[in-house]
Design an enzyme around this catalytic site. Sequence first.
Site, PDB file in Angstrom:
ATOM      1  N   GLU A  42       0.702  -1.168  -0.105  1.00 36.02           N
ATOM      2  CA  GLU A  42      -0.117  -0.047   0.005  1.00 36.02           C
ATOM      3  C   GLU A  42       0.928   1.190  -0.072  1.00 36.02           C
ATOM      4  O   GLU A  42       1.797   1.452   0.735  1.00 36.02           O
ATOM      5  CB  GLU A  42      -1.014  -0.008   1.234  1.00 36.02           C
ATOM      6  CG  GLU A  42      -1.709   1.220   1.633  1.00 36.02           C
ATOM      7  CD  GLU A  42      -2.652   1.105   2.714  1.00 36.02           C
ATOM      8  OE1 GLU A  42      -2.076   0.531   3.677  1.00 36.02           O
ATOM      9  OE2 GLU A  42      -3.589   1.839   2.855  1.00 36.02           O
ATOM     10  N   LYS A 108      -9.333   3.358  -2.219  1.00 38.09           N
ATOM     11  CA  LYS A 108      -9.627   2.743  -0.663  1.00 38.09           C
ATOM     12  C   LYS A 108     -10.715   3.242  -0.146  1.00 38.09           C
ATOM     13  O   LYS A 108     -11.261   4.381   0.087  1.00 38.09           O
ATOM     14  CB  LYS A 108      -8.393   2.866   0.349  1.00 38.09           C
ATOM     15  CG  LYS A 108      -8.565   2.070   1.576  1.00 38.09           C
ATOM     16  CD  LYS A 108      -7.390   2.440   2.380  1.00 38.09           C
ATOM     17  CE  LYS A 108      -7.119   1.576   3.742  1.00 38.09           C
ATOM     18  NZ  LYS A 108      -5.910   1.945   4.442  1.00 38.09           N
ATOM     19  N   CYS A 142      -5.571  -3.053   2.520  1.00 38.06           N
ATOM     20  CA  CYS A 142      -5.207  -2.998   3.815  1.00 38.06           C
ATOM     21  C   CYS A 142      -6.260  -3.185   4.885  1.00 38.06           C
ATOM     22  O   CYS A 142      -6.914  -4.219   5.075  1.00 38.06           O
ATOM     23  CB  CYS A 142      -4.471  -1.818   4.255  1.00 38.06           C
ATOM     24  SG  CYS A 142      -3.171  -1.985   5.670  1.00 38.06           S
TER      25      CYS A 142
HETATM   26  N1  LIG Z   1      -3.035   1.322   6.451  1.00 40.21           N
HETATM   27  C1  LIG Z   1      -3.927   0.299   7.274  1.00 40.21           C
HETATM   28  O1  LIG Z   1      -5.092   0.562   6.697  1.00 40.21           O
HETATM   29  C2  LIG Z   1      -3.654  -0.290   8.545  1.00 40.21           C
HETATM   30  C3  LIG Z   1      -4.843  -1.506   8.807  1.00 40.21           C
HETATM   31  C4  LIG Z   1      -4.137  -1.797  10.064  1.00 40.21           C
HETATM   32  O2  LIG Z   1      -3.123  -1.673  10.533  1.00 40.21           O
HETATM   33  C5  LIG Z   1      -5.267  -2.754  10.866  1.00 40.21           C
HETATM   34  O3  LIG Z   1      -4.811  -3.062  11.976  1.00 40.21           O
HETATM   35  O4  LIG Z   1      -6.245  -2.801  10.471  1.00 40.21           O
END
Ligand SMILES: NC(=O)CCC(=O)C(=O)O
Length: 256
Positions: A42, A108, A142
């Site tokens: 990401e 996202k 993510c």
């Molecule tokens: N950059 C993110 O979206 C981090 C997501 C994350 O760390 C989580 O625990 O969920």
Amino acid sequence: MITAAAIQFTIKPGNVDANLAHARDALGRASDRGAQLVVLPEMWSCGFCGKSLAGLAMHTAAIAEELQDLSRRLGLVVVGSMPEPNGDRVFNTIHLIDNGRLAGIYRKVHLFSLLGEDRVFAAGDGCLLADTSIGKIGVIICYDLRFPELSRRLALEGAQILCIPAQWPKPRNEQWRTLLQARAIENQFFVVASNTCGMVGKLDFFGMSMIIGPRGDVLAEAGDRETEIVAGLDMRDMAEWRAQIPCFKDRRPELY
Ligand SMILES: NC(=O)CCC(=O)C(=O)O
């Protein structure tokens, strides 16, 4: 059989040239190992660079063009997210590139409010399932992994491979692994997930990029260092598994 790779590296915040140089070399190495699909982390081009993000996002169109060129020359499907300009905010955007062709864009949807993403980014409002030269690819980014409905929708629409660029830090290693395996098992598809590693700004990343099969079996897993992992995705085996335990057929959507 499709060969997939996840590139894991320590993103240098704000240093587009260094990150691009790493990605270029790593795509070449993955291609030399037979990869047809490659997933980058990401925000791989610059990290989450707070106030300078709007300026850094101005490089993204040129980087996407270079990726298209690399993808064409190496015969690759490439997935990874970068900042995309959007007025005084930016989107966290995947350019899904298939052999030089821009096959789709995903922004996202779930912004990670714990780290203030919702103050800097604009949220996307759509999904992406792309019909590519190697099959139907769905993408999420993510934190989206924590929202099973999104992956489910992509699976119900026909996704065979779910690609996940991430920057998922310590200490949530086991949540990362469990959620990746859960998405693969419940949707009976392949998951190819790339995480960053090492210290990026103030956050410590554990790596653990993974390629997972439709039974939840780990086909390849990275440690906590820079690397590329590669694995074969056996589409026939996925079809056999889906026939053996026909979860999609046995669903009762009228009840939920
Ligand atoms: N950059 C993110 O979206 C981090 C997501 C994350 O760390 C989580 O625990 O969920």
